[in-house]
Design a protein around this motif. Structure first.
Motif: not given
Length: 129
Positions: A29-30, A33-34, A36-37, A127
């Motif tokens: 998950v991290d 998220d990273l 995507e960021l 995704k």
């Protein structure tokens, strides 16, 4: 600042001991998220460089004690100049540049378009995983 190397080692140990359980391990998950960021950060920088109303960005380089500025709207060049503190974000940016360079070479389109296409492609792939 430090009298010798041993003082520096002691100081480093104090900092590390103050951050218990700090590792270079990311959960899935991290990682997502990273990614995507990082990709959204690069998109935010490169997107204004595309199209008929494109603007140039100033890139500041330091080399051998001297600094110089260049103005460019080259998406690959701009992306290479972005520095992330996280080595994982640096890896993501380097991968984006690597793929973007190949897309630009194969399509003979602009480098900003190649970076944006690649970033959006990677966001879409992530995704679906």
């Amino acid at each position: 600042m430090f009298d010798d190397f041993h003082e520096l080692q002691k100081s480093t140990k104090r900092v590390l001991n103050a951050n218990i359980n700090t590792t270079n391990i990311l959960s899935y998950v991290d990682w997502i998220d990273l990614c995507e960021l990082t990709l959204n950060t690069i998109i935010g920088v490169v997107e204004p460089l595309c199209g008929p109303e494109a603007v140039n960005s100033m890139v500041i380089y330091s080399s051998g004690g001297s600094r110089f500025n260049i103005y460019s709207n080259d998406g690959i060049h701009i992306t290479k100049s972005i520095e992330f503190a996280s080595p994982i974000q640096e890896y993501i940016a380097d991968t984006l540049v690597y793929i973007g360079e190949r897309v630009e070479k194969a399509s003979s389109d602009g480098t900003s378009t190649a970076i944006l296409c690649t970033a959006y492609l990677l966001l879409g792939l992530q995704k679906r995983i």
